[in-house]
Each structure stands twice: as structure tokens, then as C-alpha cells.
Design an enzyme around this catalytic site. Structure first.
Site, PDB file in Angstrom:
ATOM      1  N   SER A 184     -40.691  28.868 -57.311  1.00 28.58           N
ATOM      2  CA  SER A 184     -39.476  28.290 -56.737  1.00 28.58           C
ATOM      3  C   SER A 184     -38.695  27.535 -57.810  1.00 28.58           C
ATOM      4  O   SER A 184     -39.292  26.954 -58.726  1.00 28.58           O
ATOM      5  CB  SER A 184     -39.902  27.329 -55.620  1.00 28.58           C
ATOM      6  OG  SER A 184     -38.863  27.091 -54.724  1.00 28.58           O
ATOM      7  N   TYR A 197     -26.604  20.226 -50.978  1.00 27.91           N
ATOM      8  CA  TYR A 197     -25.662  20.422 -52.079  1.00 27.91           C
ATOM      9  C   TYR A 197     -24.385  21.086 -51.548  1.00 27.91           C
ATOM     10  O   TYR A 197     -24.256  21.354 -50.354  1.00 27.91           O
ATOM     11  CB  TYR A 197     -26.342  21.182 -53.232  1.00 27.91           C
ATOM     12  CG  TYR A 197     -27.495  20.372 -53.783  1.00 27.91           C
ATOM     13  CD1 TYR A 197     -27.264  19.112 -54.344  1.00 27.91           C
ATOM     14  CD2 TYR A 197     -28.813  20.805 -53.678  1.00 27.91           C
ATOM     15  CE1 TYR A 197     -28.316  18.314 -54.793  1.00 27.91           C
ATOM     16  CE2 TYR A 197     -29.870  20.017 -54.124  1.00 27.91           C
ATOM     17  CZ  TYR A 197     -29.615  18.771 -54.679  1.00 27.91           C
ATOM     18  OH  TYR A 197     -30.645  17.966 -55.110  1.00 27.91           O
TER      19      TYR A 197
HETATM   20  C1  LIG Z   1     -39.750  18.972 -59.557  1.00 33.46           C
HETATM   21  C2  LIG Z   1     -39.001  19.682 -58.469  1.00 33.46           C
HETATM   22  C3  LIG Z   1     -37.734  20.165 -58.720  1.00 33.46           C
HETATM   23  C4  LIG Z   1     -37.040  20.891 -57.726  1.00 33.46           C
HETATM   24  N1  LIG Z   1     -35.832  21.453 -58.011  1.00 33.46           N
HETATM   25  C5  LIG Z   1     -35.281  22.341 -57.159  1.00 33.46           C
HETATM   26  C6  LIG Z   1     -34.187  23.154 -57.537  1.00 33.46           C
HETATM   27  O1  LIG Z   1     -33.751  23.162 -58.692  1.00 33.46           O
HETATM   28  N2  LIG Z   1     -33.650  23.974 -56.594  1.00 33.46           N
HETATM   29  C7  LIG Z   1     -34.175  24.070 -55.337  1.00 33.46           C
HETATM   30  O2  LIG Z   1     -33.649  24.823 -54.517  1.00 33.46           O
HETATM   31  N3  LIG Z   1     -35.243  23.340 -54.972  1.00 33.46           N
HETATM   32  C8  LIG Z   1     -35.819  22.523 -55.856  1.00 33.46           C
HETATM   33  N4  LIG Z   1     -36.966  21.857 -55.522  1.00 33.46           N
HETATM   34  C9  LIG Z   1     -37.587  22.154 -54.220  1.00 33.46           C
HETATM   35  C10 LIG Z   1     -38.628  23.266 -54.397  1.00 33.46           C
HETATM   36  O3  LIG Z   1     -38.054  24.457 -54.902  1.00 33.46           O
HETATM   37  C11 LIG Z   1     -39.347  23.555 -53.071  1.00 33.46           C
HETATM   38  O4  LIG Z   1     -38.411  24.015 -52.143  1.00 33.46           O
HETATM   39  C12 LIG Z   1     -40.052  22.322 -52.507  1.00 33.46           C
HETATM   40  O5  LIG Z   1     -40.698  21.582 -53.525  1.00 33.46           O
HETATM   41  C13 LIG Z   1     -41.065  22.710 -51.440  1.00 33.46           C
HETATM   42  O6  LIG Z   1     -41.998  23.631 -51.970  1.00 33.46           O
HETATM   43  P1  LIG Z   1     -43.489  23.183 -52.458  1.00 33.46           P
HETATM   44  O7  LIG Z   1     -44.145  22.544 -51.280  1.00 33.46           O
HETATM   45  O8  LIG Z   1     -44.143  24.484 -52.882  1.00 33.46           O
HETATM   46  O9  LIG Z   1     -43.320  22.233 -53.600  1.00 33.46           O
HETATM   47  C14 LIG Z   1     -37.644  21.102 -56.471  1.00 33.46           C
HETATM   48  C15 LIG Z   1     -38.912  20.576 -56.228  1.00 33.46           C
HETATM   49  C16 LIG Z   1     -39.603  19.902 -57.206  1.00 33.46           C
HETATM   50  C17 LIG Z   1     -41.006  19.423 -56.916  1.00 33.46           C
END
Ligand SMILES: Cc1cc2nc3c(=O)[nH]c(=O)nc-3n(C[C@H](O)[C@H](O)[C@H](O)COP(=O)(O)O)c2cc1C
Length: 371
Positions: free
Chosen positions: A23, A183
Site C-alpha cells: 500500500s 484529501y
Molecule cells: C507510514 C504510513 C504512510 C501512509 N501513507 C499513505 C499514502 O501515501 N497514501 C495512502 O493512500 N495511504 C497511506 N497510508 C495508509 C495505508 O496505505 C493503509 O491504508 C493503512 O495504513 C491501513 O493499512 P494497514 O493496516 O495495512 O497499515 C499510510 C500509512 C502509513 C502507516
């Protein structure tokens, strides 16, 4: 045993070797919008992670669209050259196909990074005036954005298309548009942040107009054989806000414009959101959109275990899974998942000798590498 998670998949002309996506994750480590050595190491590592698709972080189409001064952009030749350096490494050494997430932060722009509490950066401290569909702040203590004029909206659509052309020149395999997490595109969709009284506000059709125009412009700047996805927040988790019914209607329109997948996330628009966070809590959104809009979906959010991911794909709840924090914690997540699910992980030859002794057969004919 045949793992559903490790079955190949196709998005238009793009062949993916399994159903796992890294992601997009902002690193807040760019300089003037240009990627640095941090991105080189971070994305280089994830390009050999065994995930079929690595989506580069939220990349903004103009300087004012960055969340922080350290966010990545794709609006200048210098930005383009810096990303190309990272992409060239990933191509030479990684196995993942490469996507980029294009975005604009809108009213959430001009803050410090999360490790500095996302404090508002005023223009006198190196920040800038955020923009949005309407002059409505995210919360009482948040800055009030300046409402975009019709001419500015038209200019922004062109900027998304311009960044897509740069992404094509760099050689990305896929684009994901960021229409989630509060956003700019999401701000236009939600009645909580969009109170315009022109053709971009009011009815659902009007609120969807700007994001749909962005998708159409990017689609025409992006080659026909390359896939384009959209990340959506399926609900604001606030009464009277954007919800899953509107998301399904949006997904149907996106599909008509040639959108290839919906990445089903949620929240991020309002500070008073109440999110029932738990393992796989957003998976039902991916399932609903896949069924009701008839479009490929990516499930995201607290998917951490191999068998959990396997079940999501095997039960037809989504076509792919994405992980963010899981890959930060364990950049070899896909290798370990493959071993657990009886599939063959894709490892770079330099690391083949690391295979567990109990699974010495796991690389088939590549076993000779262990001497
Ligand atoms: C360090 C960090 C940076 C993130 N930056 C973005 C991003 O650039 N674009 C986005 O759509 N989501 C971003 N997210 C959200 C993640 O893509 C994801 O949707 C969210 O963390 C839930 O997934 P997970 O439980 O696998 O972490 C970010 C999350 C983290 C932890």
C-alpha cells in the site's frame, strides 16, 4: 495446496504474479518534492518483497498539494528525475510491478510530519495556504482552506494529467488516484467538506464531478493498456457524510470511465470520526463494491496474517489485498506468507541461501544456489 493469494492476476495489460500489493506510504522524506536516498533504500527493499505490486507513496501534482514540505511531488523535471532513479533500481533488481499514487492534499496540506504531531505550518513558518472545495476547516482548530475557483479547478485537472504523463515517461506500470483519507478529491465528494453552490457542489452528481473529471483526464493521458485504480474512503464514519451507498454509485461511474480497480479504504475527512478499528475492518466495503459495482477491488486495513489474506481472496471478498504497516514491520511478509500457504516465494538470488532448512525444497530448481 493451491493458494488463492498466490494466484496470478491481470489488470488490463499488466500481469501480476500474486494478489499482494504494498500500500502507498508517505515517508515525509523528500526535498522540494524530490525523492531522496531514503526512498531509494525503502522502495528498493520493498521491490524485492515478493508483493506483486508496489505502489509508491502519495505523490502530489503541485507543491501546494503536499501534506508536508517533505512530501513527494511529480510536478517538475527534478521530481521526475529523482523518481526515475528509484524506479530504475527497482526495475533492475526487484520483481514487483510498480504503481504510483497521484494526489492533492487540499485542505489537509501544509503540516509538519506525523512524528512532529502534524502541526499546522503557517506561511511564516515555511507553510502555505491550503485550498479546498469550500472554506470549511476539518475541525475547529484546523486552518480554513481557500475555496478553489472554477479556473483553478480546471488547472488542477490538467495538473493531474500532466503528472500522469510524467509517470508514463518514467515507466510506471499503474497509477492509483488518491480519492480517500480526506484529501482533495474526497473533500469534493463529501457533503461535509463540499458546500459549493456551482456545478461542483450539492447533488451527488455535482460532488462527483471533479474527481470524475480528474479520472477522465488521467485516463486519456495514460496508455490504454496500463491500469488505473482509485483509492476511495468508503465512509467518513460521521453522520451525514460520505457513505458506502454513494461509494458504490461513484465506483459505477469510475468503471464507465475506464477505472480498473477500487482500493477500498475509509475515513480521514473529519477529526470527529469514530472508526470501529479491528482486523480486516474495511474488507466488507471491498466485498460490497466488488458485488454491486462489478469492479475489481483491493481490500486494505489491518490485514496482517497470511491466512487472513488467503481467506479474503478465496472467499471472493476482494481480488487483491494491500498491506501497509505489515510491510514496514516485515518487508519479507510475502515470502513468509508464501511459505505458510505452500507457495513459492520470489526471492532475489543473493538471498536464496536464507531459506529455512525445514523447507529446503521451496525454491525448486533454484536450490542449487544453496552451497
Ligand atoms: C507510514 C504510513 C504512510 C501512509 N501513507 C499513505 C499514502 O501515501 N497514501 C495512502 O493512500 N495511504 C497511506 N497510508 C495508509 C495505508 O496505505 C493503509 O491504508 C493503512 O495504513 C491501513 O493499512 P494497514 O493496516 O495495512 O497499515 C499510510 C500509512 C502509513 C502507516
Amino acid at each position: 495446496m493451491t493458494s488463492a493469494l498466490f494466484q496470478p492476476f491481470r489488470l488490463r495489460g499488466l500481469a501480476l504474479e500474486n494478489r499482494i500489493m504494498v500500500s502507498p506510504m508517505c515517508q515525509y522524506s523528500a526535498v522540494d518534492g524530490s525523492m531522496t536516498d531514503w526512498h531509494f533504500a525503502h522502495l528498493g527493499m520493498l521491490s524485492v518483497s515478493g508483493a506483486a505490486l508496489l505502489c509508491f507513496e502519495m505523490t502530489d501534482v503541485e507543491p501546494a498539494g503536499r501534506i508536508t514540505p517533505g512530501c513527494v511531488g511529480l510536478y517538475s523535471d527534478a521530481n521526475e528525475a529523482a523518481i526515475r532513479r528509484v524506479v530504475d533500481f527497482c526495475r533492475a533488481h526487484g520483481q514487483a510491478k510498480l504503481g504510483i499514487q497521484l494526489a492533492h492534499a487540499g485542505r489537509k496540506a501544509s503540516t509538519t510530519p506525523p512524528w512532529d504531531a502534524r502541526k499546522t505550518l503557517r506561511p511564516e513558518d515555511g507553510g502555505w495556504q491550503p485550498v479546498g472545495p469550500s472554506a470549511i476547516a476539518m475541525a475547529e482548530d484546523s486552518p480554513v482552506p481557500r475555496a478553489l475557483s472554477l479556473a483553478e479547478i480546471r488547472a488542477l485537472i490538467a495538473k493531474f494529467a500532466d503528472s500522469a504523463s510524467r509517470a508514463e515517461r518514467i515507466g510506471f506500470d499503474a497509477i492509483e488516484l488518491h480519492s480517500a483519507h480526506g484529501y482533495l478529491l474526497h473533500q469534493f465528494l463529501s457533503p461535509l467538506s463540499n458546500r459549493r453552490d456551482d456545478e461542483y457542489g450539492g447533488s451527488l452528481a455535482n460532488r462527483m464531478r471533479f474527481p470524475l473529471q480528474v479520472v477522465a483526464a488521467v485516463r486519456s493521458a495514460w496508455p490504454g493498456q496500463k491500469p488505473l485504480g482509485v483509492r476511495v474512503s468508503c465512509t467518513d464514519w460521521v453522520e451525514g457524510g460520505w457513505d458506502i451507498e454513494q461509494t458504490v454509485a461513484f465506483a459505477i461511474e469510475l468503471k464507465k470511465l475506464g477505472c480498473d480497480w477500487i482500493d477500498a479504504s475509509s475515513g480521514g475527512l473529519m477529526k470527529d470520526q469514530v472508526i470501529p478499528v479491528g482486523p480486516g475492518y474495511q474488507v466488507p466495503f471491498a466485498e460490497r463494491i466488488r458485488k454491486d459495482a462489478g469492479i475489481t477491488t483491493v481490500a486494505i486495513g489491518l490485514i496482517t496474517e497470511a491466512r487472513q489474506a488467503e481467506k479474503i481472496i478465496a472467499e471472493g471478498k476482494a481480488d487483491m489485498v494491500a498491506l501497509a504497516r505489515g510491510f514496514l514491520w516485515d518487508p519479507r511478509w510475502a515470502w513468509h506468507a508464501a511459505l505458510e500457504l505452500g507457495a513459492t516465494p520470489h526471492m532475489p538470488p543473493q538471498y536464496l541461501r536464507a531459506r529455512p532448512a525445514a523447507r529446503a525444497d521451496v525454491f525448486g530448481e533454484r536450490q542449487h544456489a544453496r552451497k
